[in-house]
Design an enzyme around this catalytic site. Structure first.
Site, PDB file in Angstrom:
ATOM      1  N   SER A   1      55.053  10.230  20.145  1.00 57.51           N
ATOM      2  CA  SER A   1      54.774  11.387  20.992  1.00 57.51           C
ATOM      3  C   SER A   1      55.282  11.134  22.396  1.00 57.51           C
ATOM      4  O   SER A   1      55.103  10.034  22.947  1.00 57.51           O
ATOM      5  CB  SER A   1      53.254  11.632  21.032  1.00 57.51           C
ATOM      6  OG  SER A   1      52.926  12.386  22.175  1.00 57.51           O
TER       7      SER A   1
ATOM      8  N   GLU B   1      35.809  36.405  18.796  1.00 62.80           N
ATOM      9  CA  GLU B   1      35.537  34.968  18.867  1.00 62.80           C
ATOM     10  C   GLU B   1      34.375  34.606  17.955  1.00 62.80           C
ATOM     11  O   GLU B   1      33.345  35.289  17.945  1.00 62.80           O
ATOM     12  CB  GLU B   1      35.216  34.606  20.321  1.00 62.80           C
ATOM     13  CG  GLU B   1      35.751  33.277  20.757  1.00 62.80           C
ATOM     14  CD  GLU B   1      37.279  33.247  20.812  1.00 62.80           C
ATOM     15  OE1 GLU B   1      37.890  32.766  19.835  1.00 62.80           O
ATOM     16  OE2 GLU B   1      37.855  33.690  21.812  1.00 62.80           O
TER      17      GLU B   1
ATOM     18  N   ASP C   1      43.466  29.796  14.290  1.00 63.30           N
ATOM     19  CA  ASP C   1      44.442  29.062  15.104  1.00 63.30           C
ATOM     20  C   ASP C   1      45.738  28.835  14.330  1.00 63.30           C
ATOM     21  O   ASP C   1      46.837  29.099  14.833  1.00 63.30           O
ATOM     22  CB  ASP C   1      43.861  27.714  15.554  1.00 63.30           C
ATOM     23  CG  ASP C   1      42.561  27.898  16.329  1.00 63.30           C
ATOM     24  OD1 ASP C   1      42.255  29.040  16.701  1.00 63.30           O
ATOM     25  OD2 ASP C   1      41.864  26.891  16.541  1.00 63.30           O
TER      26      ASP C   1
ATOM     27  N   GLU D   1      43.074  20.197   8.725  1.00 60.57           N
ATOM     28  CA  GLU D   1      42.099  20.111   9.822  1.00 60.57           C
ATOM     29  C   GLU D   1      40.668  19.980   9.256  1.00 60.57           C
ATOM     30  O   GLU D   1      39.872  19.184   9.727  1.00 60.57           O
ATOM     31  CB  GLU D   1      42.224  21.358  10.708  1.00 60.57           C
ATOM     32  CG  GLU D   1      41.222  21.441  11.823  1.00 60.57           C
ATOM     33  CD  GLU D   1      41.802  21.106  13.189  1.00 60.57           C
ATOM     34  OE1 GLU D   1      43.013  21.250  13.393  1.00 60.57           O
ATOM     35  OE2 GLU D   1      41.009  20.688  14.056  1.00 60.57           O
TER      36      GLU D   1
ATOM     37  N   ASP E   1      36.035  34.403  12.758  1.00 55.51           N
ATOM     38  CA  ASP E   1      36.942  34.059  11.634  1.00 55.51           C
ATOM     39  C   ASP E   1      36.208  33.390  10.476  1.00 55.51           C
ATOM     40  O   ASP E   1      36.422  33.737   9.316  1.00 55.51           O
ATOM     41  CB  ASP E   1      38.173  33.249  12.098  1.00 55.51           C
ATOM     42  CG  ASP E   1      37.898  31.903  12.740  1.00 55.51           C
ATOM     43  OD1 ASP E   1      36.721  31.584  13.013  1.00 55.51           O
ATOM     44  OD2 ASP E   1      38.881  31.151  12.964  1.00 55.51           O
TER      45      ASP E   1
ATOM     46  N   SER F   1      44.861  25.478  21.226  1.00 60.13           N
ATOM     47  CA  SER F   1      45.327  25.095  19.884  1.00 60.13           C
ATOM     48  C   SER F   1      46.466  24.105  19.859  1.00 60.13           C
ATOM     49  O   SER F   1      47.416  24.248  19.081  1.00 60.13           O
ATOM     50  CB  SER F   1      45.719  26.338  19.062  1.00 60.13           C
ATOM     51  OG  SER F   1      44.576  27.030  18.723  1.00 60.13           O
ATOM     52  N   SER F   2      46.363  23.062  20.676  1.00 60.38           N
ATOM     53  CA  SER F   2      47.389  22.020  20.585  1.00 60.38           C
ATOM     54  C   SER F   2      47.343  21.360  19.204  1.00 60.38           C
ATOM     55  O   SER F   2      48.382  20.959  18.672  1.00 60.38           O
ATOM     56  CB  SER F   2      47.253  20.988  21.702  1.00 60.38           C
ATOM     57  OG  SER F   2      45.951  20.508  21.765  1.00 60.38           O
ATOM     58  N   SER F   3      46.165  21.272  18.589  1.00 61.05           N
ATOM     59  CA  SER F   3      46.118  20.632  17.261  1.00 61.05           C
ATOM     60  C   SER F   3      46.770  21.497  16.188  1.00 61.05           C
ATOM     61  O   SER F   3      47.565  21.004  15.382  1.00 61.05           O
ATOM     62  CB  SER F   3      44.699  20.255  16.833  1.00 61.05           C
ATOM     63  OG  SER F   3      43.735  20.714  17.693  1.00 61.05           O
TER      64      SER F   3
ATOM     65  N   TYR G   1      30.107  23.466  17.490  1.00 62.43           N
ATOM     66  CA  TYR G   1      30.821  24.427  16.647  1.00 62.43           C
ATOM     67  C   TYR G   1      30.182  24.446  15.252  1.00 62.43           C
ATOM     68  O   TYR G   1      29.858  25.502  14.706  1.00 62.43           O
ATOM     69  CB  TYR G   1      32.288  24.003  16.563  1.00 62.43           C
ATOM     70  CG  TYR G   1      33.199  24.964  15.841  1.00 62.43           C
ATOM     71  CD1 TYR G   1      33.726  26.074  16.485  1.00 62.43           C
ATOM     72  CD2 TYR G   1      33.548  24.755  14.503  1.00 62.43           C
ATOM     73  CE1 TYR G   1      34.580  26.949  15.830  1.00 62.43           C
ATOM     74  CE2 TYR G   1      34.401  25.624  13.843  1.00 62.43           C
ATOM     75  CZ  TYR G   1      34.910  26.709  14.507  1.00 62.43           C
ATOM     76  OH  TYR G   1      35.754  27.577  13.849  1.00 62.43           O
TER      77      TYR G   1
HETATM   78  C1  GLA Z   1      38.217  27.461  17.337  1.00 66.32           C
HETATM   79  C2  GLA Z   1      38.457  27.429  15.831  1.00 66.32           C
HETATM   80  C3  GLA Z   1      38.799  28.832  15.318  1.00 66.32           C
HETATM   81  C4  GLA Z   1      37.753  29.848  15.764  1.00 66.32           C
HETATM   82  C5  GLA Z   1      37.480  29.724  17.274  1.00 66.32           C
HETATM   83  C6  GLA Z   1      36.333  30.593  17.728  1.00 66.32           C
HETATM   84  O1  GLA Z   1      39.389  27.801  18.005  1.00 66.32           O
HETATM   85  O2  GLA Z   1      39.502  26.550  15.504  1.00 66.32           O
HETATM   86  O3  GLA Z   1      38.904  28.804  13.908  1.00 66.32           O
HETATM   87  O4  GLA Z   1      36.580  29.726  15.031  1.00 66.32           O
HETATM   88  O5  GLA Z   1      37.191  28.389  17.650  1.00 66.32           O
HETATM   89  O6  GLA Z   1      36.659  31.936  17.605  1.00 66.32           O
END
Ligand code: GLA
Length: 387
Positions: free
Chosen positions: A69, A35, A173, A161, A38, A127-129, A223
């Site tokens: 939707s 986590e 994602d 994104e 990436d 990861s719905s987006s 983030y």
């Molecule tokens: C989100 C981001 C990913 C990654 C994670 C943390 O999901 O979209 O790219 O950085 O957080 O691991």
């Protein structure tokens, strides 16, 4: 919703007959370990889930994109030559961003009608987006014969994104959603964009995803704050190390230079990243060797590091993971995704899943006042056309 229902919904909204309809799908994803590595040039180990987003599409004769939707009552209509991020369009900005990126590559996209419906809980960190993005990419690839490879689509969705939506996420994602494979997890080298499928066989255990149901308002800013902290650590380490990313360092070399970083917060961030990257390799070899116990222990260590060094868990995720750790039937439990809310992922003995839900659910509502939601999840296929 069944495929027939989806077709029906499309026709109710857009009319016509169903002869030219095409149906596409993109899954959600859960990250098992690795986590916040990436965007630091490291490795991650997610899998695609067996739930996601479906889309029914048909070309139009003009240049209008009409998006509807089944989850959010907010239809969006735009022209292909007028694509810009508009906060009013909310979810519609994801497909719009993907169309914009495809056009930037020099492809011609005409108008189309698009009905989207999905069963990934919104804002859950599953990861719905990315799922909507890849769904749009595979749909356009099919409708307009673009001949894009899955990797090209993964990359253009990340750009959508980053540049159109404005979230500077890493590649995990989109990669997991695009390249996922049933019964497998996928180890991704986020620097070289290579991957390796690893059989994900849990035997008598199940993967349980638990949703904090916490609305995570500040995720994007936190983030981006973590990304700046990592960049700061990298800048300092580059005084002595010839590296481009934090994950270029193995834990031993990192230890030899860590004293350069004076600020304890920045040092903690970098320590998490370097050690978490090493944990991905350890976890993959544990899984390959059939050592689920060790795999679970590494998941727990990952959570502890995200809690104590990277500070992205928060009370809700900690209560979920720490309650799970109390149960003998749980091999491992950790937060997944960006953090600050969202979900945990746990490996739980199949015959104890009911008890797990009851115990963790009770602890969670007692300690936070919120209600957790549980999904016994399976791995699933990556994005593509539904035949
Ligand atoms: C989100 C981001 C990913 C990654 C994670 C943390 O999901 O979209 O790219 O950085 O957080 O691991």
């Amino acid at each position: 919703m069944s495929i027939n229902n989806l077709r029906q919904k499309f026709l109710e909204n857009f009319g016509g007959d169903d002869s030219e309809l095409r149906i596409f799908y993109a899954p959600g994803r859960v990250n098992l370990i690795g986590e916040h590595t990436d965007y630091n040039g490291g490795h991650v180990f997610p899998c695609a889930l067996n739930f996601g987003t479906y889309g029914v599409a048909r070309k139009r004769n003009d240049n209008t994109i009409h998006l509807i939707s089944g989850n959010i009552n907010l239809p969006v209509m735009v022209k292909t030559d007028d694509l810009k991020n508009d906060p009013v369009h909310d979810w519609g900005n994801y497909p719009k961003g993907v169309v914009a990126e495809i056009i930037k590559l020099g492809h011609t996209i005409g108008g189309f009608d698009f009905y989207i419906w999905g069963d990934i809980p919104n804002g859950s960190g599953l990861s719905s987006s990315a799922s909507i993005e890849l769904l749009t990419a595979v749909t356009l690839n099919g409708l307009f014969d673009l001949n894009l490879s899955m990797k090209e689509m993964v990359l253009l969705c990340q750009r959508a994104e980053n540049q159109f939506v404005g979230v500077n996420c890493g590649i995990m994602d989109q990669y997991a959603v695009g390249m996922g494979k049933k019964d497998h997890a996928i180890m991704i080298d986020c620097l070289n964009l290579q991957h390796e499928y690893v059989p994900f066989d849990l035997g008598s255990y199940k993967m349980v995803i638990t949703n904090t149901n916490k609305k995570h308002a500040l995720v994007d800013s936190k983030y981006h704050e973590r990304q700046s902290e990592c960049n700061e650590a990298l800048r300092i380490l580059q005084q002595e190390c010839d590296i481009e990313y934090l994950c270029n360092l193995d834990p031993e070399t990192f230890r030899d230079h860590v004293e350069l970083i004076k600020d304890p917060i920045i040092r903690n961030r970098a320590t998490h990243v370097v050690q978490e990257n090493a944990r991905v390799f350890a976890a993959v070899s544990a899984l390959n060797g059939g050592d689920l116990g060790l795999f679970g222990e590494l998941m727990n260590n990952s959570h502890i590091s995200l809690r104590d060094l990277y500070s992205v868990t928060g009370n809700e995720l900690d209560v979920l993971a720490e309650s799970a750790w109390k149960l003998e039937s749980v091999l491992g439990s950790r937060m997944t995704g960006a953090g600050f809310g969202g979900c945990t992922v746990s490996i739980v003995a199949a015959d104890a899943v009911e008890h797990f839900m009851e115990f963790v659910g009770n602890e969670y509502s007692t300690q936070t006042g919120l209600t957790a939601e549980f999904y016994v999840a399976e791995t699933g296929i990556g994005a593509g056309e539904v035949m």
